[in-house]
Design an enzyme around this catalytic site. Structure first.
Site, PDB file in Angstrom:
ATOM      1  N   HIS A  89       7.244   1.226  -1.062  1.00  0.00           N
ATOM      2  CA  HIS A  89       6.351   2.069  -0.129  1.00  0.00           C
ATOM      3  C   HIS A  89       4.814   1.136   0.244  1.00  0.00           C
ATOM      4  O   HIS A  89       5.267   1.057   1.078  1.00  0.00           O
ATOM      5  CB  HIS A  89       6.268   3.658  -0.871  1.00  0.00           C
ATOM      6  N   GLU A  90       3.935   1.427  -0.868  1.00  0.00           N
ATOM      7  CA  GLU A  90       3.361   0.399  -0.625  1.00  0.00           C
ATOM      8  C   GLU A  90       2.946  -1.071   0.442  1.00  0.00           C
ATOM      9  O   GLU A  90       2.367  -1.443   1.783  1.00  0.00           O
ATOM     10  CB  GLU A  90       1.711   0.672  -1.235  1.00  0.00           C
ATOM     11  N   HIS A 119       4.333  -0.415   3.915  1.00  0.00           N
ATOM     12  CA  HIS A 119       3.230  -0.537   4.965  1.00  0.00           C
ATOM     13  C   HIS A 119       2.703  -1.749   5.011  1.00  0.00           C
ATOM     14  O   HIS A 119       2.637  -2.009   6.207  1.00  0.00           O
ATOM     15  CB  HIS A 119       1.854   0.114   4.449  1.00  0.00           C
ATOM     16  N   GLU A 137       4.876   6.760   8.025  1.00  0.00           N
ATOM     17  CA  GLU A 137       5.708   7.246   6.506  1.00  0.00           C
ATOM     18  C   GLU A 137       7.381   7.195   5.911  1.00  0.00           C
ATOM     19  O   GLU A 137       7.727   6.526   5.690  1.00  0.00           O
ATOM     20  CB  GLU A 137       5.151   8.494   6.144  1.00  0.00           C
TER      21      GLU A 137
END
Length: 260
Positions: free
Chosen positions: A136-137, A140, A196
């Site tokens: 997930h990071e 980003h 997100e």
């Protein structure tokens, strides 16, 4: 456990009403600061990749100095190295990982590819759940969300004014306290709901590429929902974990299209 200005500020933004945005809110670190910075955001937006890399390198170095990193031979470091093997470069982004000795369930990414996890998160989650968080990071970073958050944080920070006053086009003239302030703004930055969701989608797709258990994305989010409720923030800034889990579950279990 070492307590620093960063830790005091982020412990715990799990209690903030802005249900996760590093998400589910407007993108930005400090609107008042942005306004007072005047044209700072425009200047930050024109930073070259080299300047962004330099500022990112200096900022993560300052954050690492302010927070206790786990020992390189600790179970946390060894586990993280195992979980990220083969993820040193994803989609052209060089990635570097480490762990802070902090009990909070937290993680964040700097646009230079540095990703930091807290020991509390690693204690609470299984290997595949930690991989989901990392993926997930990475999302980003790869999707440019962290870069945008960094630009906003820089524009809202006194660091920008200090660099401008020094005539420096980079962060070379910034003091440790100014870099620390910039790091705090970055860690507390917020992503939009769409960002997100995009990072969640990216994480699931990355896990699928490596034949990892994508159901771990659901269990990780459900753990956060059980621990903090569905109206609390996740990772110091993301939208409600239960809502995100329901969205991903609809796709993984029923093949429904992802809603951005």
């Amino acid at each position: 456990m070492q307590t620093t200005p960063l830790v005091r500020k982020t412990s715990y933004t799990l209690g903030l009403a802005a249900v996760l945005t590093l998400s589910g809110c407007q993108s930005g670190a400090d609107i008042g600061g942005m306004i007072s910075a005047g044209t700072g955001l425009a200047g930050a937006a024109t930073m070259s990749d080299e300047q962004m890399q330099q500022l990112g390198d200096q900022t993560i170095a300052q954050l690492d100095a302010e927070n206790q990193l786990v020992a390189s031979n600790s179970q946390y470091a060894e586990r993280l190295a195992s979980l990220t093997q083969g993820w040193e470069n994803i989609d052209g982004n060089d990635l570097e990982y480490n762990v802070y000795q902090l009990d909070d369930i937290n993680a964040f990414a700097v646009p230079n590819g540095s990703i930091r996890l807290h020991t509390g998160l690693m204690d609470a989650m299984t290997d595949d759940e930690v991989r989901y968080v990392i993926a997930h990071e990475i999302g980003h970073v790869a999707l440019g969300h962290s870069k945008r958050a960094f630009q906003v944080a820089y524009a809202a920070s006194a660091a920008r004014e200090a660099a401008a006053a020094s005539g420096s086009a980079t962060a070379a003239a910034l003091s440790s306290s100014q870099l620390g302030e910039l790091g705090e703004k970055l860690v507390n930055a917020q992503f939009s709901q769409r960002q997100e969701n995009e990072a969640d989608d990216y994480a699931v797709e990355l896990m699928q590429q490596y034949n990892l258990n994508t159901e771990a994305s659901l269990t990780a989010l459900r753990k956060l929902e059980a621990a903090y409720g569905n109206n609390s923030s996740f990772f110091s800034s993301h939208p409600a974990p239960g809502e995100r889990a329901e969205r991903l579950e609809a796709t993984l279990n029923y093949g429904m299209p992802l809603k951005k």
